[in-house]
Design a protein around this motif. Structure first.
Motif, mmCIF file in Angstrom:
data_model
loop_
_atom_site.group_PDB
_atom_site.id
_atom_site.type_symbol
_atom_site.label_atom_id
_atom_site.label_comp_id
_atom_site.label_asym_id
_atom_site.label_seq_id
_atom_site.Cartn_x
_atom_site.Cartn_y
_atom_site.Cartn_z
ATOM 1 N N GLY A 83 -42.256 -8.579 40.348
ATOM 2 C CA GLY A 83 -43.237 -9.399 41.045
ATOM 3 C C GLY A 83 -42.848 -9.602 42.491
ATOM 4 O O GLY A 83 -43.666 -9.519 43.408
ATOM 5 N N ASP B 25 -45.714 -21.231 42.933
ATOM 6 C CA ASP B 25 -45.068 -19.960 42.595
ATOM 7 C C ASP B 25 -43.581 -20.110 42.839
ATOM 8 O O ASP B 25 -43.156 -20.635 43.871
ATOM 9 C CB ASP B 25 -45.631 -18.838 43.476
ATOM 10 C CG ASP B 25 -45.304 -17.451 42.922
ATOM 11 O OD1 ASP B 25 -44.309 -17.285 42.188
ATOM 12 O OD2 ASP B 25 -46.063 -16.513 43.236
ATOM 13 N N TRP B 30 -43.519 -14.589 47.756
ATOM 14 C CA TRP B 30 -44.951 -14.669 47.501
ATOM 15 C C TRP B 30 -45.555 -15.952 48.036
ATOM 16 O O TRP B 30 -46.673 -15.980 48.536
ATOM 17 C CB TRP B 30 -45.252 -14.553 45.993
ATOM 18 C CG TRP B 30 -45.514 -13.144 45.595
ATOM 19 C CD1 TRP B 30 -44.778 -12.365 44.774
ATOM 20 C CD2 TRP B 30 -46.607 -12.326 46.053
ATOM 21 N NE1 TRP B 30 -45.325 -11.118 44.687
ATOM 22 C CE2 TRP B 30 -46.452 -11.063 45.462
ATOM 23 C CE3 TRP B 30 -47.689 -12.529 46.917
ATOM 24 C CZ2 TRP B 30 -47.340 -10.015 45.687
ATOM 25 C CZ3 TRP B 30 -48.579 -11.479 47.142
ATOM 26 C CH2 TRP B 30 -48.396 -10.244 46.529
ATOM 27 N N ASP B 71 -48.708 -19.183 39.545
ATOM 28 C CA ASP B 71 -48.151 -17.993 38.917
ATOM 29 C C ASP B 71 -47.978 -18.284 37.427
ATOM 30 O O ASP B 71 -47.814 -19.438 37.028
ATOM 31 C CB ASP B 71 -46.797 -17.666 39.548
ATOM 32 C CG ASP B 71 -46.277 -16.312 39.082
ATOM 33 O OD1 ASP B 71 -45.385 -16.287 38.224
ATOM 34 O OD2 ASP B 71 -46.791 -15.290 39.564
ATOM 35 N N SER B 98 -50.274 -13.062 38.390
ATOM 36 C CA SER B 98 -49.135 -12.440 37.746
ATOM 37 C C SER B 98 -49.058 -10.982 38.141
ATOM 38 O O SER B 98 -50.064 -10.379 38.499
ATOM 39 C CB SER B 98 -49.258 -12.556 36.225
ATOM 40 O OG SER B 98 -48.142 -11.961 35.608
ATOM 41 N N LYS B 120 -50.878 -9.394 40.946
ATOM 42 C CA LYS B 120 -50.073 -9.168 42.147
ATOM 43 C C LYS B 120 -49.820 -7.675 42.256
ATOM 44 O O LYS B 120 -49.540 -7.025 41.237
ATOM 45 C CB LYS B 120 -48.743 -9.903 42.009
ATOM 46 C CG LYS B 120 -48.854 -11.410 42.173
ATOM 47 C CD LYS B 120 -47.486 -12.038 42.006
ATOM 48 C CE LYS B 120 -47.518 -13.522 42.355
ATOM 49 N NZ LYS B 120 -46.232 -14.175 42.086
#
Lengths: 150, 568
Positions: A83, B25, B30, B71, B98, B120
């Motif tokens: 991620g 998150d 991010w 998230d 996610s 994502k």
């Protein structure tokens, strides 16, 4: 075509990063976010990524030292790492992450280990390339106003 | 993570510009990117790297945000849980994110109420459109929508929106009757609400008492056979509509199903889940004990809390999490059936649910007491005739088992008096001391503390430790506090909620949720205990009417101050 040789060099470097698959579209998104209020946004984000992901890499390493492997945990860590890597558009690193997770799902410890080694290589390579890129960008920037002796 | 606040006036004429977004998150990279992207969309961004912290923020400012983006994978709390919490307590649209786009996950997100699920890496164009979720929710609201300068047109679509209500809230049962009822209800609501276009949000606030009625009705009917209409009929709350019940039921189901899953391991507790209210007093106590042994927070707590709630005034939702400042607890207390004599000398002093605890649990308090009450709330409502704050502070009698149970529900935040408690007790900010927040998890501490006794800490490994520490001081302090002086038991359920709720106290969590909202409502009588809303000490004297979005009923308050037995 960029007149400034440094700028041109920068352009070439950038293009090769994409062509060689090190970076993907996400990186362009970051570049588009960069503006006057955040002139070094991309570099900041990349720096933050490397700083934070180092922790994740460490977790993975430690987890891989414990046998038998806890695949769930490994998968969870890698999920996090993936991620994070997606945030800067680290294409090759992300690909290795995906592969690693596949190995986890199939319980292939050997595969995980090999994959992880490869991932670390890609991770390190990208870092070097980006560092060089940003350094050049910094040099090329001011060059626009100053005269560079040939 | 630095939380950047963007609390400004809600929606301006430039909607969607100025949309207040809360991003949660754990990945700092991010978070930074999303913040920048959202800013570019001209939204007001607040970032948060911990779910608990996010919940605190949300509770502190009920109307401070328009939408939440979170998230799915976070260390301190599952994103789905956060999603549920937000849905239950604040009813804000939530977008999940996610890197995992597996259909199952996405489905789960939608099931839990996410209005969207982004993968994502997220592109900016995806973020540009998030305002539609806010807009959609507004026009679907049953009640009047907060008047937004830029959304005047929504009023025009209100009549049309009524059609959506049913679909929106229907729990699946009573479709036809519901529809009929809906129309009737809507009409009634309109009347009750008076001026539909009032600036206040006419949302039903599920107070502890109300939720208690709800739960009772559900149990009476039998969980398997419930339907919004049946529940509504049983509840006998004139101003409540079928839609209200339907949407509440939906959330409740989700809540229970989550508990169910968690409780699979602890099936024994599951039974408790739907225990009849009748078991309240005594059972509650015993129930608690049972659950205690089980300890494992989730299941046992969940189930337990549930039952307890019925019996006890679940509504203790002292939202106080935020405010915890004291005073909150007093509000709900009065609500309880029993003749509580909560002496709220100082509105600030929150009389933690002690009251209830004493009763139901017997000596449950210990833990509860310290924190303020989370526990007490739960139990006490019904049973405890009087609020014994002193007892609350009794050093953990229950400790094991019990402590867990009641905790989820009401978390009284100890007022500043207890430095620690704040941290552990309240989810976070609400507690005067924000120490807890620092740790990142607030609510849990209480539970952890208890749980730790025999339960493994489900969530916060660390938090538990924190709690433990926290706890101690509290007990000590509480004793001193017990005197009328101040019972800084803030029922900060909200704080606990995250932890409690999911930890296993399913029901309790719900309670907490309701409580939060309700608390405010209840506080009316009590006076401004709504700590949750404001961080400052409870505004005792003023009933936070405006705090909750209760429907505006001209003729009466949903919370029925008289019931509350206002401490005042």
């Amino acid at each position: 075509m960029e007149r400034n040789p440094l700028r041109r060099q920068l352009q070439i470097m950038r293009k090769s990063l994409f062509d060689q698959g090190y970076l993907d579209e996400q990186f362009v998104q970051l570049e588009e976010l960069q503006d006057d209020s955040n002139p070094n946004f991309v570099e900041e984000v990349v720096t933050l990524y490397y700083r934070d992901s180092a922790r994740l890499i460490l977790n993975l390493e430690q987890a891989l030292e414990r046998k038998p492997y806890n695949f769930n945990k490994l998968d969870a860590y890698m999920h996090q790492f993936k991620g994070s890597s997606s945030s800067i558009g680290a294409k090759k690193v992300k690909a290795e992450s995906t592969l690693f997770r596949e190995y986890c799902k199939s319980g292939n410890g050997e595969g995980c280990m090999r994959c992880f080694q490869q991932l670390k290589k890609e991770y390190a390579t990208l870092r070097k390339k980006l560092e060089a890129y940003f350094q050049l960008a910094r040099q090329a920037g001011p060059m626009e106003t100053a005269c560079r002796p040939k | 993570m630095v939380v950047e606040t963007g609390f400004s006036s809600p929606r301006t004429d430039a909607f969607p510009a100025g949309l207040r977004v809360l991003v949660v998150d754990d990945d700092p990279t991010w978070l930074k990117i999303l913040e920048k992207m959202l800013k570019k969309c001209c939204y007001e961004v607040t970032t948060c790297c911990l779910a608990r912290e996010a919940l605190n923020l949300l509770r502190q400012r009920k109307d401070g945000y328009d939408i939440v983006i979170s998230d799915v994978n976070m260390p301190d709390m599952d994103g789905f849980k956060l999603l549920e919490h937000v849905g239950l307590e604040m009813d804000l649209p939530v977008i999940m994110m996610s890197v995992d786009g597996e259909t199952r996950r996405v489905m789960k997100g939608v099931q839990h109420g996410a209005c969207d699920y982004l993968l994502k890496p997220i592109r900016m164009k995806e973020l540009r459109n998030i305002w539609q979720h806010v807009f959609r929710k507004k026009i679907h609201e049953v009640r009047d929508i907060e008047s937004l300068e830029g959304i005047e047109s929504i009023h025009m679509t209100r009549s049309g929106s009524e059609l959506f209500d049913d679909e929106h809230f229907l729990g699946g049962e009573d479709t036809t009757s519901g529809r009929k009822r809906k129309d009737v209800d809507n009409k009634r609501d309109d009347k009750d609400l008076g001026d539909p276009s009032s600036t206040k949000k006419a949302r039903v606030v599920w107070t502890v008492d109300l939720h208690q009625k709800f739960v009772k009705a559900v149990n009476q009917i039998g969980y398997d056979k419930v339907g919004p209409k049946k529940i509504l009929d049983l509840m006998n709350v004139p101003w409540l509509t079928r839609e209200n019940v339907a949407s509440h039921l939906q959330k409740y189901r989700l809540y229970l199903s989550r508990l169910q899953k968690e409780g699979d391991i602890k099936t024994s507790f599951m039974g408790m889940k739907h225990s009849d209210p009748s078991s309240k007093d005594s059972t509650a106590g015993s129930g608690l004990h049972n659950s205690m042994d089980l300890t494992q927070d989730n299941v046992s707590n969940g189930s337990f809390s549930f039952s307890v709630n019925h019996t006890l005034a679940p509504s203790v939702d002292l939202k106080g999490h935020e405010g915890d400042r004291k005073g909150i607890t007093s509000g709900p207390m009065t609500e309880l059936k029993g003749p509580f004599s909560i002496d709220i000398t100082d509105p600030r002093k929150v009389k933690s649910s002690k009251i209830s605890l004493d009763h139901s649990l017997g000596s449950v308090d210990p833990n509860f007491a310290s924190f303020g009450s989370t526990d007490t709330r739960r139990y006490s409502w019904n049973e405890i005739p009087e609020i014994r704050f002193k007892q609350e502070y009794e050093p953990l009698e229950l400790e094991n088992g019990f402590s867990q149970l009641p905790l989820p529900v009401l978390q009284h935040h100890m007022l500043t008096e207890y430095p620690q408690p704040a941290a552990s007790v309240s989810p976070g900010p609400s507690i005067t001391e924000k120490e807890a927040t620092g740790s990142g998890f607030e609510v849990k501490p209480m539970y952890d503390e208890y749980r730790s006794n025999h339960v493994k800490h489900s969530n916060l490994g660390e938090s538990h430790s924190v709690n433990n520490q926290v706890f101690k001081p509290i007990s000590a302090t509480t004793s001193s506090m017990t005197s009328q002086e101040t019972i800084p038991n803030h029922l900060t359920e909200s704080e606990f909620s995250p932890k409690n709720m999911y930890e296993g106290v399913g029901i309790e969590d719900l309670q907490l949720c309701w409580l939060q909202g309700d608390y405010y409502a209840m506080n009316f009588g009590v006076q401004g205990l709504d700590c949750t809303e404001y961080n400052h000490p409870a505004i005792i004297s003023e009933t936070p009417f405006h705090l909750y979005d209760a429907p505006k009923f001209e003729h009466e308050h949903p919370f029925d101050p008289t019931d509350q037995g206002l401490f005042a």
